[in-house]
Motif scaffolding. Sequence first.
Motif, short mmCIF file in Angstrom:
data_model
loop_
_atom_site.label_atom_id
_atom_site.label_comp_id
_atom_site.label_asym_id
_atom_site.label_seq_id
_atom_site.Cartn_x
_atom_site.Cartn_y
_atom_site.Cartn_z
N ASP A 68 0.83 -1.21 0.00
CA ASP A 68 0.00 0.00 0.00
C ASP A 68 0.86 1.25 0.00
O ASP A 68 0.62 2.20 -0.76
CB ASP A 68 -0.92 -0.01 1.22
CG ASP A 68 -1.93 -1.16 1.17
OD1 ASP A 68 -2.18 -1.67 0.06
OD2 ASP A 68 -2.44 -1.53 2.24
N GLU A 69 1.90 1.27 0.87
CA GLU A 69 2.74 2.46 0.97
C GLU A 69 3.53 2.67 -0.33
O GLU A 69 3.68 3.81 -0.80
CB GLU A 69 3.71 2.33 2.15
CG GLU A 69 4.56 3.59 2.37
CD GLU A 69 5.50 3.45 3.55
OE1 GLU A 69 6.23 4.42 3.83
OE2 GLU A 69 5.51 2.36 4.18
N HIS A 70 4.02 1.59 -0.93
CA HIS A 70 4.79 1.72 -2.17
C HIS A 70 3.93 2.29 -3.29
O HIS A 70 4.40 3.12 -4.09
CB HIS A 70 5.35 0.35 -2.58
CG HIS A 70 6.07 0.38 -3.88
ND1 HIS A 70 5.49 0.02 -5.08
CD2 HIS A 70 7.35 0.75 -4.18
CE1 HIS A 70 6.36 0.16 -6.05
NE2 HIS A 70 7.50 0.60 -5.54
N ALA A 71 2.67 1.88 -3.35
CA ALA A 71 1.79 2.41 -4.41
C ALA A 71 1.63 3.92 -4.28
O ALA A 71 1.68 4.66 -5.26
CB ALA A 71 0.43 1.71 -4.34
N VAL A 72 1.45 4.39 -3.02
CA VAL A 72 1.28 5.84 -2.80
C VAL A 72 2.56 6.59 -3.15
O VAL A 72 2.54 7.60 -3.88
CB VAL A 72 0.86 6.10 -1.34
CG1 VAL A 72 0.85 7.60 -1.06
CG2 VAL A 72 -0.51 5.50 -1.06
N VAL A 73 3.71 6.12 -2.62
CA VAL A 73 4.97 6.84 -2.83
C VAL A 73 5.38 6.80 -4.30
O VAL A 73 5.85 7.80 -4.85
CB VAL A 73 6.08 6.24 -1.93
CG1 VAL A 73 7.42 6.90 -2.24
CG2 VAL A 73 5.72 6.44 -0.45
N HIS A 74 5.19 5.65 -4.96
CA HIS A 74 5.57 5.54 -6.37
C HIS A 74 4.74 6.50 -7.24
O HIS A 74 5.28 7.15 -8.14
CB HIS A 74 5.37 4.10 -6.84
CG HIS A 74 5.73 3.89 -8.29
ND1 HIS A 74 7.02 3.92 -8.75
CD2 HIS A 74 4.93 3.69 -9.39
CE1 HIS A 74 7.02 3.73 -10.06
NE2 HIS A 74 5.78 3.59 -10.47
N ARG A 75 3.46 6.59 -6.95
CA ARG A 75 2.60 7.51 -7.72
C ARG A 75 3.03 8.96 -7.49
O ARG A 75 3.13 9.75 -8.44
CB ARG A 75 1.14 7.31 -7.30
CG ARG A 75 0.14 8.21 -8.03
CD ARG A 75 -1.27 7.99 -7.52
NE ARG A 75 -2.24 8.85 -8.19
CZ ARG A 75 -2.83 8.57 -9.34
NH1 ARG A 75 -2.54 7.43 -9.96
NH2 ARG A 75 -3.70 9.41 -9.89
#
Length: 992
Positions: free
Chosen positions: A807-814
């Motif tokens: 979940d955190e990676h999806a937010v930071v990557h976006r």
Amino acid sequence: MKIHQVTMTGFGPYRDTETVDFDAFDDDGIFLITGRTGAGKTSILDAVTYALFGSIPRYEGGAGEKVRSDHIGPTDPCRVTVDLSTADGRFRVTRSPAYLRPKQRGTGTTTAPPTFELARLVGDAWEVVESKTGNAEVRIEEIVRLSAKQFQQVILLAQGQFQEFLVATSDKRRELLRMLFDTRRFADYSEALDARARLLGDRLAASSTAVTTYSTSLAGETQHELPDTVDTATGDGVEEWVDAIAHQHLDVLEQAVSRREAAGTVLEAARAAFDAARTTRERQDRRGQVLRRQADLELVRPEIDELRLRLGEARRAAQVWPRIEAAREARRAHDDAQHRHRAADEAFRRLMPDEATDPESLAASVQQWSELLGSLRDSADRERSLVGLADAVRAATAALTTFDEQVELDARARVYLRAERETLTTTLPALDERAAVLRDVEQTVATLRTRLAAAEAADRTAVEIDEARQRQLDAGREVTQASLRRDDLRARQRAGFAGVLAQGLEPDEPCPVCGSAAHPAPAVLAEGHVDDGDVEQAEADYVAAVRRSQKRDGEVEALNQRIVAEREAAGDETSVALQAMVDGAEAAVADATTAVAERALAQQTLDRLAADIDAASERIDSAQQRRTALVAAQAGAAATHDDAVRSLETARGDHDSVADRLAAVTSHVRAGRALLETTATLTESAEHVDAARQLLAAALVEHELADAAAAEAARLPPREQTALETRIADHDAETHSVASILASGDLHDLPADLVELDGPHDAFTAADAADKEALAAESTARQKQSTVDRLATQIREALSAAGALRDEHAVVHRLASTVRGQTPNTMKMALETFALAAELEEIVRAANARLVHMTGGRYEFLHSDALAGRGAQSGLALDVLDAFTGETRPPQSLSGGEKFQASLALALGLAEVLTNRAGGIRLDTLFIDEGFGSLDADTLETTMATLDDLREGGRTIGLISHVEAMKESIPAQLFVDRTDGGWSTIRTSRPA
């Protein structure tokens, strides 16, 4: 900020000291700097930049020795001084470059360090506030509030450079704006987000790998294949599969525990039966052993009874035995007394055969002889002293002779000592002369050692300089390689623009370049094509390499400054030469130190000689008095000896000497006393014999023994009697012990037949083996369950971590992609570019105010943040709106004169925005270098009118140009003249 004056000495084309007073043009507002090509017009602006920032724009990599005039000698100074004022006060900056100069001592050259001095006007005097070269950049930016790049864009519009911003591409314009407005923090934020996204991606991959690894381990431990419904990469179905395996192995463990508990119950029953049988058998064996021992004791009982009677006789004889020994001892003592009495009587008769021997007469004679011994002993002592008295006479005579000889020796010694003192005194002046230079040569050694340390430090610094120069060379190569890579990537990117554009073409849609809806042969995007990220990374590598190169330059500069100081401290001498000087000076110190020691030793010897001479003189002076005493002592010893000889003649009697008579009388006394003592002992021993005989007779009657012989026959030796007593006591004790054991309850009620142990033992062994097998099975089940629990916990933890990370990676990557200007950023504008676009809008607004005026309202800048094609960053496009046609056009399409006007307007707008960003500082001085030759007369007039408007508020503008019209229209001028010798001079021309 206002620049008042610049003074140049040995700088560029100026050999001598040349001063330009810009304040002289305050009333004019605009002045022209003119002269022949190459005379040094731009060098005046270079001097201002060099004094403030230590660099010159047209000299890439810094100025260094390039600023030194070719017309000055190796020892002539090169120096630039600039006076300026800001809101903080008036300041003076003086700077000179490093250069090679001849050594002050010896041959060759050494590097003179660069110098920097910042002074502030306090009252009527200049007060130095900074002189360290390393602090120059920070202190200047504190005062000017502009970096070197900003200063060149705001105050010094260098020849041709202020058009660069106008015609630059969006990427190039972004690089220029980034340097001017310091927006690196936005790029740093984007890089931080990228790094965070990569880190989260790596951690997510690690968590997913952990789920797969732990799941594979669990399948292998439990021998269960992973079902198709389980996906360890996404975590789907993993937890349900793990729960099923955990419950299954928990059931297996519970069954193993039940089997182990049942086996334990059987084992305890078998152990109790075997222990009971074994205990009964042990009691039976013990009873048999005791009965056998009782029978053995009965067999030896008669022998024990006989020994008991023999022991009684021996004990009675032992009671009588001391009386027997006492009677025998009294008899032996009486016999010995008789023997000694006979011997004493015979000895006395031999000495005095006619003397009475009865006790009374003999005692009187012994008393008389004893009294005579006292006087004879005194006479014997005097007789023995005769030898000493004779020795005393001889010693007194010898002492007198020795004294006379010593007096003669003292007289001779005094003559010798006086001669030695005279000889030693003559050596003192030479020693004083050698010792006098000690302090001077010690100071010389200390000075030379200090210089030697500096020279050795310079040697070490020279090695460091070589290493630093190698690192500097390597850093320069890195800059070159990074620059070549950057340029190569840019060229490859440009070559692939057609392929990038072709990727966006749609059938029947117009081409954004040619407008055609037909695309017969669209370009193919090459594999491994270069995008903006590759170029940006190459640019970042280039900037990092430049920074490293600048750092290496600073290291070399610092080491050069240090070695100059160290060589000056060493007096420009080599360490080898200084070491030789130190060795020579230390040898001189050693010689002077030796002389000081020899001088002190000589003085000590003189003092000792003086004391010896005084002592000898004192002995010689007192010799007569001492000799008189020795003569008197000799006479007294002789008189004493003669008196003693006369007094001993009576005491000798008829013996040869007093000692002989004393020995004879002593023998009489001893013999008489011995006879008296043995007579008394003989009488006493006879009485003891009679008493002992009576006591022995009474003891024999008391203990029922016939006589002493019977007692001696019954008596046993102590050791034999003790052994007999021990044997009887042991037999009695063991007989009693056997009876007690047989009487105890532990040996009653036992079966007559021996209990059999094989059956209970075999049952116990089988039960124990079954229990161990059940326990091993339980332990194996527990270990398997522990492994399953551990792997299940690890899988669940990894699943939980992977879910949170996903979940955190999806937010930071976006967010990172958006900030980088990529999907889902529909404007394709990076965060840094967005900030720069805002600055560009302000620049365009300020520039349009002047461009519209200079072009009579025809041209106006347009800033566009439209989506850019071909992978370029959006937001920094710049076009020109032509009011005559109503169309926009690129700046490159303008004519030369129009470009100059647009560039000047844009440069002035940029200067205004930079000024506001620097805290709203006031700029009272502006320089523009060339570019006016491309303007026609009308355009030149309009441009000059715009520049004339800049004079409002007291601003002074300096222009560099060859245009004759400008020479005619600007009366205030600075002329740069080249002399026949090749160097230049400056003269000022102002209207009367």
